[in-house]
Design a protein around this motif. Structure first.
Motif, mmCIF file in Angstrom:
data_model
loop_
_atom_site.group_PDB
_atom_site.id
_atom_site.type_symbol
_atom_site.label_atom_id
_atom_site.label_comp_id
_atom_site.label_asym_id
_atom_site.label_seq_id
_atom_site.Cartn_x
_atom_site.Cartn_y
_atom_site.Cartn_z
ATOM 1 N N ILE A 1 -10.810 25.550 7.751
ATOM 2 C CA ILE A 1 -8.964 26.395 8.774
ATOM 3 C C ILE A 1 -8.268 26.435 7.803
ATOM 4 O O ILE A 1 -8.039 26.078 6.783
ATOM 5 C CB ILE A 1 -9.124 26.159 9.911
ATOM 6 N N THR A 2 -7.644 27.169 7.937
ATOM 7 C CA THR A 2 -6.445 27.920 7.559
ATOM 8 C C THR A 2 -5.347 28.007 8.707
ATOM 9 O O THR A 2 -5.396 29.139 9.537
ATOM 10 C CB THR A 2 -6.176 29.402 6.615
ATOM 11 N N ILE A 3 -3.723 27.086 8.201
ATOM 12 C CA ILE A 3 -3.247 27.579 8.937
ATOM 13 C C ILE A 3 -2.096 27.319 8.082
ATOM 14 O O ILE A 3 -1.595 26.983 6.964
ATOM 15 C CB ILE A 3 -2.781 25.746 9.897
ATOM 16 N N ILE B 1 -1.656 26.146 4.146
ATOM 17 C CA ILE B 1 -2.954 25.390 3.569
ATOM 18 C C ILE B 1 -4.211 25.039 4.169
ATOM 19 O O ILE B 1 -4.544 25.944 5.497
ATOM 20 C CB ILE B 1 -2.780 23.541 3.613
ATOM 21 N N ASN B 2 -5.524 25.009 3.217
ATOM 22 C CA ASN B 2 -7.069 25.089 4.112
ATOM 23 C C ASN B 2 -6.461 23.661 4.085
ATOM 24 O O ASN B 2 -6.654 22.670 4.085
ATOM 25 C CB ASN B 2 -7.495 25.380 2.819
ATOM 26 N N ILE B 3 -7.448 23.348 5.423
ATOM 27 C CA ILE B 3 -8.098 21.679 5.986
ATOM 28 C C ILE B 3 -9.557 21.700 6.078
ATOM 29 O O ILE B 3 -9.984 23.034 7.083
ATOM 30 C CB ILE B 3 -7.324 21.606 7.743
ATOM 31 N N THR B 4 -10.241 21.079 5.317
ATOM 32 C CA THR B 4 -11.309 20.425 5.203
ATOM 33 C C THR B 4 -11.755 20.013 6.612
ATOM 34 O O THR B 4 -11.020 18.006 6.734
ATOM 35 C CB THR B 4 -11.802 20.195 4.771
ATOM 36 N N LEU B 5 -12.778 19.749 7.614
ATOM 37 C CA LEU B 5 -12.825 19.321 8.881
ATOM 38 C C LEU B 5 -14.139 18.931 8.778
ATOM 39 O O LEU B 5 -15.318 20.130 8.309
ATOM 40 C CB LEU B 5 -12.303 20.116 9.929
ATOM 41 N N ARG B 6 -14.869 18.199 8.452
ATOM 42 C CA ARG B 6 -16.186 16.810 9.619
ATOM 43 C C ARG B 6 -16.041 16.323 10.404
ATOM 44 O O ARG B 6 -15.636 16.236 11.561
ATOM 45 C CB ARG B 6 -16.230 15.909 9.144
ATOM 46 N N GLU C 1 -13.113 15.318 11.774
ATOM 47 C CA GLU C 1 -12.103 14.457 11.109
ATOM 48 C C GLU C 1 -11.273 15.196 9.724
ATOM 49 O O GLU C 1 -12.689 16.552 9.236
ATOM 50 C CB GLU C 1 -13.600 13.469 10.663
ATOM 51 N N VAL C 2 -10.598 14.961 9.594
ATOM 52 C CA VAL C 2 -10.185 15.912 8.816
ATOM 53 C C VAL C 2 -10.979 15.190 7.223
ATOM 54 O O VAL C 2 -10.128 13.940 7.181
ATOM 55 C CB VAL C 2 -8.329 16.077 8.180
ATOM 56 N N ILE C 3 -10.920 15.919 6.659
ATOM 57 C CA ILE C 3 -10.765 15.256 5.117
ATOM 58 C C ILE C 3 -10.686 15.720 4.010
ATOM 59 O O ILE C 3 -10.628 14.791 2.922
ATOM 60 C CB ILE C 3 -12.578 16.196 4.960
ATOM 61 N N LYS C 4 -9.841 16.990 4.003
ATOM 62 C CA LYS C 4 -9.227 17.204 2.843
ATOM 63 C C LYS C 4 -8.200 17.812 3.310
ATOM 64 O O LYS C 4 -8.399 19.190 3.968
ATOM 65 C CB LYS C 4 -9.939 17.977 1.735
#
Length: 122
Positions: free
Chosen positions: A8-10, A88-93, A111-114
């Motif tokens: 996601i972008t936020i 920022i980009n947030i990678t979620l599992r 879960e936030v991965i990155k």
């Protein structure tokens, strides 16, 4: 358990504000209680804190949050480091919750991965 990933972008400030409000809220209000204290729909804070939803705190919500926490100034809501980036980009599992009987639930574990910047510094 079914598992997937989503990026996601936020705006970094939206993410940092959400994390800070969550930290302030924990031990004082549930998500539903804070939503009600703000005069919002009972699912509002839960939706803001869910990175899978698009709702975020906006300028309209700042005085409502300050009042709910008993602050005379909104400054207390921004007691976190100034964001370095615009977005920022947030990678979620994303994992499906499992019921006690072993069947898949409608609920998700997120879960936030990155977290990584995508824009130049502010």
């Amino acid at each position: 358990m079914a598992e997937g990933f989503k990026v996601i972008t936020i705006a970094e400030i939206d993410y940092r504000l959400m994390l800070h409000i969550r930290k302030l809220r924990e031990g004082k209000f549930s998500q539903i209680e804070l939503s009600k204290e703000m005069g919002m729909n009972k699912s509002f804070v839960g939706n803001v804190e869910s990175l899978l939803q698009h709702q975020k705190y906006g300028t309209r919500h700042i005085p409502l949050l300050a009042k709910a926490f008993g602050y005379k100034s909104i400054d207390h809501l921004f007691q976190f480091p100034t964001p370095k980036y615009d977005k920022i980009n947030i990678t979620l599992r994303i994992t499906t919750k499992i019921n006690k009987d072993g069947s898949p639930s409608k609920g998700k574990i997120v879960e936030v991965i990155k977290v990584e910047p995508i824009d130049k510094k502010v």
